[in-house]
Design an enzyme around this catalytic site. Structure first.
Site, PDB file in Angstrom:
ATOM      1  N   GLY A   1      -8.986   6.474  -2.160  1.00 19.83           N
ATOM      2  CA  GLY A   1      -7.655   6.739  -1.632  1.00 19.83           C
ATOM      3  C   GLY A   1      -7.525   8.026  -0.857  1.00 19.83           C
TER       4      GLY A   1
ATOM      5  N   PRO B   1     -14.405   5.911  -1.632  1.00 16.63           N
ATOM      6  CA  PRO B   1     -13.747   6.104  -0.331  1.00 16.63           C
ATOM      7  C   PRO B   1     -13.926   4.874   0.548  1.00 16.63           C
ATOM      8  CG  PRO B   1     -15.840   7.272  -0.385  1.00 16.63           C
ATOM      9  CD  PRO B   1     -15.622   6.726  -1.769  1.00 16.63           C
ATOM     10  N   GLY B   2     -12.888   4.481   1.209  1.00 14.03           N
ATOM     11  CA  GLY B   2     -12.970   3.378   2.172  1.00 14.03           C
ATOM     12  C   GLY B   2     -12.446   3.836   3.512  1.00 14.03           C
TER      13      GLY B   2
ATOM     14  N   ARG C   1      -0.046  -2.499   9.744  1.00 17.22           N
ATOM     15  CA  ARG C   1       0.294  -1.366   8.888  1.00 17.22           C
ATOM     16  C   ARG C   1       1.633  -0.724   9.238  1.00 17.22           C
ATOM     17  NH1 ARG C   1      -2.074   2.876   8.813  1.00 17.22           N
ATOM     18  NH2 ARG C   1      -1.909   3.368   6.593  1.00 17.22           N
TER      19      ARG C   1
ATOM     20  N   CYS D   1       6.695 -12.537  18.356  1.00 17.38           N
ATOM     21  CA  CYS D   1       8.116 -12.871  18.342  1.00 17.38           C
ATOM     22  C   CYS D   1       8.782 -12.275  17.107  1.00 17.38           C
ATOM     23  CB  CYS D   1       8.276 -14.389  18.395  1.00 17.38           C
ATOM     24  SG  CYS D   1       9.943 -14.918  18.786  1.00 17.38           S
TER      25      CYS D   1
END
Length: 464
Positions: A276, A319-320, A358, A389
């Site tokens: 994170g 960690p990503g 996101r 749309c």
């Protein structure tokens, strides 16, 4: 009585309204904290990994995800060095493809997967199975069975049902998998509700405060001939910029480790504190460097262990975003530029929420620049929007772009290497973009662009 909402001048503002920051001093500048290590301007145009974005757009089309391979590899090495006495497992949900898995394998990292599909990618990359950890709050029997059969290094247990399910499969297959119990420590990271994962009122893990975590440990230890309990797992959330939350989580995990020792005479040898770690999406973000984070976490856990008379467990982190996020950008072509007088200019691009969800989902903020050329024009308050749309189809809510921006220009959005391609969809039947890796002046496709044929391939009414 009419129930129709009156549409005022700002009725399309579906996200919370903020006052935009003033324009930057230089619209052409590239903040090194935000952009990939090898992002430059060459004769005005943005280059990444030595490749001109205009050439990328011409050869591969837009929208286009572009990864600076050396940036990703360098961040992986930096984390491996910082946590040299523990394990670094990349969180595959951030972004995963066969090429990415190979980069991580070559840099010596482990890999976290949370679905059978992610496990399939790892196996296709010939990733060392002993360095794979399987997560997930609702793993299917098939996913667990395959994980046990191939011998993944760890399985993180997330429910009481899963304990029984996994024990049955392990006995059936004649294996004894290493497992960890996921604990919700009651620590809320200061982040968006949807990416805070350690408070009690959510779907992941076993609550420490209710006693569920300790009961899960009891049940696993009762099955010690079938399951090997090696540690506890905790993850407090995402996009975190300070170690304070980890300190509280470590204290509560240490208390649980003491309870396990006192009740069962067992000291668990591993502790996984999740990941994170935040990255810079804008110049206002201040992420912690890996060494500082590693030193802080190590000191926190050592202090807690000393105070409780525990042996220091081996630490694992996940960690990503911090590895894949900063090295990725998304390249778009501008289609229309629409000035809404007195408000802002809407800049529509050829992608949108199908390639970057996101902003609509979390209210995420991004940095964007004109990429195909430099401009000395005056700044205009803009909103970068997609072609879908939906009024909420927003890529960058508030930004400043030069007021000579025109259709056909290329714009680039920084720090899209995590969660954008992973969360991409075919909304409005828009094909998902290609993923290209750039390095030393060369580019190669690592995930090809979808086509209309791909969209129709699963439709049962279409003849083969």
């Amino acid at each position: 009585m009419s129930r129709v909402h009156p549409a005022g001048g700002r009725h399309a503002d579906v996200l919370p309204e903020d006052h935009p920051l003033p324009p930057p001093a230089d619209l052409n500048a590239l903040d090194e904290r935000v952009w990939p290590h090898h992002a430059r301007r060459d004769e005005g145009a943005l280059t990444v990994g030595g490749v001109d974005v205009r050439d990328l757009a011409q050869e591969f089309g837009t929208p286009l995800y572009v990864y600076d391979e050396d940036d990703v590899r360098a961040r992986a090495r930096e984390y491996a060095a910082a946590f040299h006495d523990g394990n670094v497992h990349y969180a595959g949900k951030a972004f995963l493809c066969v090429a990415m898995a190979k980069w991580l394998k070559e840099e010596g990292l482990g890999l976290d997967v949370c679905t059978g599909g992610e496990l399939a990618i790892a196996l296709a990359a010939d990733f060392p199975v002993e360095r794979i950890t399987l997560h997930g709050n609702n793993k299917s029997v098939h996913e667990l069975e395959r994980a046990v059969a191939v011998g993944v290094g760890h399985i993180v247990i997330d429910s009481f049902e899963e304990i029984a399910r996994l024990a049955y499969l392990a006995e059936k297959l004649g294996r004894r998998p290493k497992v960890m119990v996921r604990v919700t420590t009651g620590v809320e990271a200061h982040t968006h509700e949807f990416i805070a994962t350690a408070h009690d009122d959510q779907k992941f893990g076993f609550s420490r405060s209710s006693g569920a975590a300790l009961e899960a440990v009891r049940r696993v230890l009762e099955l010690r001939d079938t399951l090997e309990l090696v540690g506890l797992h905790s993850h407090i959330g995402s996009q975190i910029f300070d170690p304070d939350g980890f300190e509280v989580a470590a204290h509560r995990l240490a208390e649980l480790l003491v309870s396990i020792r006192d009740e069962h005479g067992v000291e668990l040898p591993e502790l996984d504190l999740g990941g994170g770690y935040g990255i810079a999406y804008t110049n206002g973000d201040e992420p912690i460097d890996p060494k500082t984070m590693a030193d802080s976490l190590r000191d926190i856990v050592q202090r807690e262990c000393r105070s409780y008379g525990l042996t220091m467990p081996k630490l694992t982190v996940e960690p990503g975003r911090a590895i894949s996020g900063p090295g990725g950008i998304t390249l778009y072509e501008v289609g229309t530029v629409k000035n809404v007088e007195g408000l802002r200019t809407y800049v529509s691009v050829d992608g949108g929420m199908s390639d970057n969800l996101r902003t609509a989902l979390y209210g995420a903020e991004y940095t964007c620049v004109l990429a195909s050329r430099e401009s000395q024009a005056e700044p205009m308050l803009s909103r970068l929007v997609g072609k879908h749309c939906e009024s909420g189809d927003i890529v960058v809510r508030d930004l400043w772009l030069p007021d000579d921006l025109a259709a056909g220009d290329l714009v680039a959005v920084a720090a899209t290497g995590a969660y954008c391609r992973s969360m991409a969809s075919n909304y409005n039947h828009v094909p998902r973009p290609a993923v290209v890796a750039v390095r030393d002046g060369a580019a190669r496709v690592v995930v090809r662009r979808e086509s209309d044929a791909d969209l129709l391939r699963l439709d049962a009414e279409v003849e083969a």
